[in-house]
Design an enzyme around this catalytic site. Sequence first.
Site, PDB file in Angstrom:
ATOM      1  N   LYS A   1       0.847  -1.206   0.000  1.00 37.78           N
ATOM      2  CA  LYS A   1       0.000   0.000   0.000  1.00 37.78           C
ATOM      3  C   LYS A   1       0.883   1.257   0.000  1.00 37.78           C
ATOM      4  O   LYS A   1       2.074   1.181  -0.206  1.00 37.78           O
ATOM      5  CB  LYS A   1      -0.974  -0.044   1.172  1.00 37.78           C
ATOM      6  CG  LYS A   1      -1.823  -1.351   1.227  1.00 37.78           C
ATOM      7  CD  LYS A   1      -2.892  -1.434   0.149  1.00 37.78           C
ATOM      8  CE  LYS A   1      -3.524  -2.805  -0.027  1.00 37.78           C
ATOM      9  NZ  LYS A   1      -4.409  -3.257   1.031  1.00 37.78           N
TER      10      LYS A   1
HETATM   11  C1  LIG Z   1      -5.389  -4.383   1.399  1.00 40.70           C
HETATM   12  C2  LIG Z   1      -6.845  -4.171   1.481  1.00 40.70           C
HETATM   13  C3  LIG Z   1      -7.598  -4.502   2.603  1.00 40.70           C
HETATM   14  C4  LIG Z   1      -7.039  -5.264   3.761  1.00 40.70           C
HETATM   15  O1  LIG Z   1      -5.909  -4.675   4.278  1.00 40.70           O
HETATM   16  P1  LIG Z   1      -5.049  -5.426   5.377  1.00 40.70           P
HETATM   17  O2  LIG Z   1      -4.305  -4.295   6.046  1.00 40.70           O
HETATM   18  O3  LIG Z   1      -4.127  -6.344   4.625  1.00 40.70           O
HETATM   19  O4  LIG Z   1      -5.936  -6.148   6.305  1.00 40.70           O
HETATM   20  C5  LIG Z   1      -8.936  -4.158   2.631  1.00 40.70           C
HETATM   21  N1  LIG Z   1      -9.523  -3.556   1.590  1.00 40.70           N
HETATM   22  C6  LIG Z   1      -8.847  -3.250   0.474  1.00 40.70           C
HETATM   23  C7  LIG Z   1      -9.547  -2.562  -0.654  1.00 40.70           C
HETATM   24  C8  LIG Z   1      -7.487  -3.568   0.376  1.00 40.70           C
HETATM   25  O5  LIG Z   1      -6.824  -3.300  -0.753  1.00 40.70           O
END
Ligand SMILES: *Cc1c(COP(=O)(O)O)cnc(C)c1O
Length: 391
Positions: A194
């Site tokens: 991210k």
């Molecule tokens: C990555 C992601 C999540 C979950 O994130 P985590 O921190 O890995 O639990 C939820 N929603 C979206 C759209 C994502 O891309």
Amino acid sequence: MTHAVRHIPYGRQSLNSADIEAVAAVLRSDFLTQGPAVPAFESAVTGYCGAPYGVAVNSATSALHLACRALDVGPGDLVWTTPNTFVASANCARYCGADVDFVDIDARTYNMSAAALASRLEAADRAGRLPKVVIPVDFAGQPCDLDEIAALAGHYGFRIIEDASHAIGARYRDSPIGGTGHADAVVFSFHPVKIITTAEGGLVTTADGRIGERLALLRSHGITREASLMENESEGGWYYEQLDLGYNYRMTDVQAALGTSQMQRLEEFVARRAALAHRYDALLADLPLVLPYQAPNRASAWHLYVIRLQLDQMRKSRRQVFEALRADGIGVNVHYIPVHTQPYYTALGFGWGQFPQAEQYYREAISLPLFPDLSDEDQDRVVAALKEAIA
Ligand SMILES: *Cc1c(COP(=O)(O)O)cnc(C)c1O
């Protein structure tokens, strides 16, 4: 082959020596968890976003779950999200025992379609089965149609959890995502692919103090040590009360220190991602591809750069193009397999054919490598490999 081809991932973290020193400083300190680093990180994020409250947790998945709990989602309730997302955006409602449904995407932005949402709400209102919560996603880092969705929320009385896992650093009408005031709760993810990372981690922002208080309570077992929140008189310095059924969803100080350090480069990260995206736009302009569309009045955080193959103009299938790129060491990916087609959801009665825009998009989509430390030279390699793969 005379030398191994270096693998280019689709996404990866960018860490510098300041990040490493920030983590090392926590390891040398008194607190590895429940110390000062988590509130400091929360302040860094809320300060940046202009959000009154922020609660850091151990993942965005936990953040989504807590946001649903804080909005009293439970058995018998209905929660709507987009099929073009990671499964966590829907699973959070299932954790609470609620029913899930989906709203199809806009053919250009790949975000939840505000028009589709409006017509689904009209029908749901007639049927007497309106959603309690809608969870739109800022897909690829591009803010969803917040004005339109918030207006519908006002009219039909549902709450909004904005899944901004892709979108810290994005802007909607010049307001940073997380502090635009459109959603009841906004969720960020700090997984390494991210925009900024805490290794694992998530955070919820809200403008509602009661929601903020519930999030903080549920993050740590539903336990409070604050006398003003207790039902009974304190029995002494050891005393705490469990007021609700919570979890251990705490972020550690190690993670939070990394996050605070990463926040200092958030704008630099987003600017580099945007520059790479614009470079892709120019380099790919003449190919049989649909390139990412940017809606007016918003600035993406550019988590993903998704191309759609115009399959009627090429002899290759999406799978052939994907596998040729992977064989060339290009870490392409696909975001997302429509959630309603996952076996867990088909067992609940969903299936192919229900959300045609999301399904059509899925058949053509490929995410190209995009991360701040991707060099222009490596990006050129991606473009050359793509040209060869679709030829
Ligand atoms: C990555 C992601 C999540 C979950 O994130 P985590 O921190 O890995 O639990 C939820 N929603 C979206 C759209 C994502 O891309």
